[in-house]
Motif scaffolding. Structure first.
Motif, short mmCIF file in Angstrom:
data_model
loop_
_atom_site.label_atom_id
_atom_site.label_comp_id
_atom_site.label_asym_id
_atom_site.label_seq_id
_atom_site.Cartn_x
_atom_site.Cartn_y
_atom_site.Cartn_z
N THR A 1 -12.51 11.76 -6.18
CA THR A 1 -12.49 10.28 -6.19
C THR A 1 -11.10 9.89 -7.03
N ASP A 2 -10.34 8.89 -6.31
CA ASP A 2 -8.29 8.96 -7.13
C ASP A 2 -9.08 8.48 -8.64
N PRO A 3 -8.72 9.14 -10.16
CA PRO A 3 -9.14 8.79 -11.09
C PRO A 3 -8.19 7.06 -11.79
N GLN A 4 -7.34 6.93 -11.08
CA GLN A 4 -6.42 5.39 -11.16
C GLN A 4 -7.14 3.83 -11.22
N ALA B 1 -9.04 14.04 -19.17
CA ALA B 1 -10.63 14.26 -19.09
C ALA B 1 -10.30 14.48 -17.44
N ALA B 2 -10.37 13.49 -17.10
CA ALA B 2 -9.70 14.39 -15.44
C ALA B 2 -8.83 15.48 -14.86
N TYR B 3 -7.69 15.39 -15.79
CA TYR B 3 -6.79 16.41 -15.27
C TYR B 3 -7.56 17.93 -16.13
N ASN B 4 -8.67 18.06 -16.57
CA ASN B 4 -9.06 18.88 -16.76
C ASN B 4 -10.45 19.42 -15.91
N SER B 5 -10.13 19.13 -14.94
CA SER B 5 -11.70 18.92 -14.19
C SER B 5 -10.90 19.71 -13.13
N ARG B 6 -12.35 19.75 -12.61
CA ARG B 6 -12.14 20.11 -10.75
C ARG B 6 -11.72 18.91 -10.18
N LEU B 7 -11.07 19.58 -8.93
CA LEU B 7 -11.25 18.63 -7.99
C LEU B 7 -12.15 17.68 -7.50
N GLY B 8 -13.26 18.14 -7.46
CA GLY B 8 -14.22 17.64 -6.38
C GLY B 8 -15.34 16.95 -7.69
N ARG C 1 -1.50 24.93 -4.45
CA ARG C 1 -2.16 24.66 -5.54
C ARG C 1 -2.56 23.05 -6.17
N ILE C 2 -3.31 23.00 -6.44
CA ILE C 2 -3.89 21.31 -6.56
C ILE C 2 -4.13 21.03 -8.17
N GLY C 3 -3.57 20.24 -8.97
CA GLY C 3 -4.23 20.67 -9.90
C GLY C 3 -3.79 22.11 -11.29
N LEU C 4 -4.64 21.95 -12.29
CA LEU C 4 -4.27 23.07 -13.21
C LEU C 4 -5.92 23.81 -13.08
N ASN C 5 -7.37 23.61 -12.00
CA ASN C 5 -8.04 23.94 -12.84
C ASN C 5 -8.27 25.50 -11.41
N GLY C 6 -7.69 25.76 -10.90
CA GLY C 6 -7.75 26.31 -9.65
C GLY C 6 -8.03 26.09 -8.15
N ASP C 7 -8.24 24.50 -7.57
CA ASP C 7 -7.80 23.51 -6.42
C ASP C 7 -7.17 24.45 -5.17
N MET C 8 -7.32 24.14 -4.56
CA MET C 8 -6.23 25.03 -3.82
C MET C 8 -6.29 23.80 -1.95
N ALA D 1 4.87 21.87 -9.97
CA ALA D 1 4.63 20.46 -9.73
C ALA D 1 3.80 19.68 -11.41
N TYR D 2 3.71 20.49 -11.89
CA TYR D 2 3.41 19.75 -13.23
C TYR D 2 4.46 20.50 -14.60
N PRO D 3 4.96 19.18 -14.95
CA PRO D 3 4.23 17.41 -15.01
C PRO D 3 4.68 17.44 -13.29
C1 LIG Z 1 -8.20 18.46 -9.62
C2 LIG Z 1 -6.94 17.56 -9.91
C3 LIG Z 1 -5.94 17.28 -9.26
C4 LIG Z 1 -5.86 15.73 -9.78
C5 LIG Z 1 -5.57 16.37 -10.99
C6 LIG Z 1 -7.20 17.12 -11.34
O1 LIG Z 1 -7.47 18.02 -12.27
C7 LIG Z 1 -8.19 16.02 -10.86
C8 LIG Z 1 -7.29 14.98 -10.55
C9 LIG Z 1 -6.40 14.73 -9.11
C10 LIG Z 1 -6.22 13.82 -8.32
C11 LIG Z 1 -6.77 12.86 -7.75
C12 LIG Z 1 -5.39 12.09 -6.95
C13 LIG Z 1 -4.07 12.20 -7.11
O2 LIG Z 1 -3.59 13.14 -6.35
C14 LIG Z 1 -3.63 13.08 -8.42
C15 LIG Z 1 -1.95 13.40 -8.57
C16 LIG Z 1 -4.55 12.17 -10.29
O3 LIG Z 1 -3.90 11.43 -10.05
O4 LIG Z 1 -5.53 12.95 -9.59
C17 LIG Z 1 -4.14 14.04 -7.79
C18 LIG Z 1 -4.42 15.79 -9.23
C19 LIG Z 1 -3.11 15.96 -9.41
O5 LIG Z 1 -2.43 16.51 -8.34
O6 LIG Z 1 -2.58 16.41 -10.17
#
Ligand SMILES: C=C1C[C@]23C[C@@]1(O)CC[C@H]2[C@@]12CC[C@H](O)[C@@](C)(C(=O)O1)[C@H]2[C@@H]3C(=O)O
Ligand SMILES: O=C(O)CCC(=O)C(=O)O
Ligand SMILES: [Fe+2]
Length: 326
Positions: free
Chosen positions: A203-206, A310-317, A97-104, A88-90
């Motif tokens: 929250t969505d970072p965009q 910073a967002a992609y280095n953080s956990r989802l919540g 697995r969601i993101g690279l920091n342990g979220d499931m 999934a990444y990039p």
């Molecule tokens: C845990 C994560 C997944 C995410 C990148 C992040 O580190 C934190 C933001 C997450 C999020 C939420 C909105 C979108 O689904 C997403 C693609 C995004 O841009 O930020 C996901 C990231 C992801 O799934 O990689």
């Protein structure tokens, strides 16, 4: 969050109390994009909830249905075939697995880059040409809706020019992402009063996210008092989220909405989300047109590239914006 010793199938997936009909978002703003009142209604919904349902958006049902059926076909392929579209990444296929920091979460998904300059080459990941064609047709249409909504936001906020916000997603180099999520039914928890977390709270970072789902509910948003409410599904509508970056551009007037997905124990949910982000070098700071006399920015200055990192280095919540508050 409920914690249970569960079935091995849901190991490592956080559990949530199952939604009941009383949790439905009774006050959900519904905006008719074709109506003259849309700009004001959109700005009002973004200030109160950071979220609204959008109807009469003009995207043909066929365009949405075609993508949904191609997505269902893709997610029904043998696991080994889907894995060939990963990792999934990039960008590509991912599962649990969601993101690279342990979220499931209880889902599988495709994460795709949207290249505004060459939409036809945008979705190179899925192997099937029909799926790619459906993706490209849908993404082109949903992008136009995102632009119209952002123009209405500017009008509703009473700022000029009309593209003060939308230009950020149409600009050369804008960072747009598309995601197709499939939440299979989680049979293991049926009747237990708890459900698997499909996509944990975040929250969505965009700037903006535009979501469409099939007829299975599961999306919940947090109201400003912290209460979680369920969003009834509507396959003909879009659901629009304000993202963190738009909260900053409006100096906190629009609220970035916290949301999550609860997996259903009986039915599959399929959702498709367009995330409109600016170019990496775009400065994210309150628009001067929106700052009153003597009003200061609530946030430190940063670029989208810095925030995204910073967002992609953080956990989802995590509360990602907290680090950027003055
Ligand atoms: C845990 C994560 C997944 C995410 C990148 C992040 O580190 C934190 C933001 C997450 C999020 C939420 C909105 C979108 O689904 C997403 C693609 C995004 O841009 O930020 C996901 C990231 C992801 O799934 O990689
Ligand atoms: O799948 C959904 O309904 C929402 C998923 C979501 O919030 C996301 O992908 O950021
Ligand atoms: Fe999200």
């Amino acid at each position: 969050m409920v914690v249970l010793a569960g079935s091995p199938a849901v190991d490592h997936i956080p559990l949530l109390r199952s939604p009941d009909p009383g949790d439905n978002f009774s006050g959900m703003p519904v905006v008719d994009l074709s109506s003259p009142g849309a700009p004001r209604a959109i700005a009002d919904a973004c200030e109160r909830f950071g979220f609204f349902k959008l109807v009469n958006h003009g995207v043909p049902a066929d365009t949405m249905d075609r993508l949904e059926s191609e997505a269902v076909r893709f997610f029904s392929l043998p696991q080994a075939d889907k894995d060939r579209s990963g990792p999934a990444y990039p960008f590509g296929y991912g599962s649990k697995r969601i993101g690279l920091n342990g979220d499931m979460g209880w889902l599988e998904y495709l994460l795709l880059a949207v290249d505004a300059a060459s939409l036809s080459a945008a979705c190179a990941v899925p192997s099937c040409a029909l799926f790619r064609a459906a993706l490209n047709e849908y993404i082109a249409a949903v992008r136009k809706v995102a632009v119209r909504v952002m123009e209405a936001m500017a009008e509703g906020l009473g700022i000029a020019p009309v593209d003060a916000l939308s230009a950020m997603v149409t600009a050369e180099g804008s960072d747009q992402v598309f995601r197709v999520n499939h939440y299979p039914p989680c049979h293991a928890l049926q009747g237990l009063g708890c459900s698997a977390t499909g996509f944990g709270e975040h929250t969505d970072p965009q700037l903006i996210s535009v979501l469409r789902s099939n007829g299975t509910s599961g999306l919940q948003i947090a109201l400003q008092n912290g209460q979680w409410v369920s969003v009834p599904s509507d396959r003909d509508a879009f659901f629009v989220n304000v993202g963190d970056s738009l909260q900053v551009l409006t100096n906190g007037r629009f609220k970035s909405v916290k949301h999550r997905v609860v997996a259903n124990s009986l039915k599959s949910r399929v959702s498709m989300i367009y995330f409109g982000g600016p170019a990496m070098t775009q400065r994210i700071a309150p628009l001067p047109q929106l700052l009153g006399a003597g009003e200061q920015s609530l946030y430190k200055d940063f670029t989208w590239g810095e925030y995204k990192k910073a967002a992609y280095n953080s956990r989802l919540g995590d509360n990602r914006l907290a680090h950027f508050h003055r």
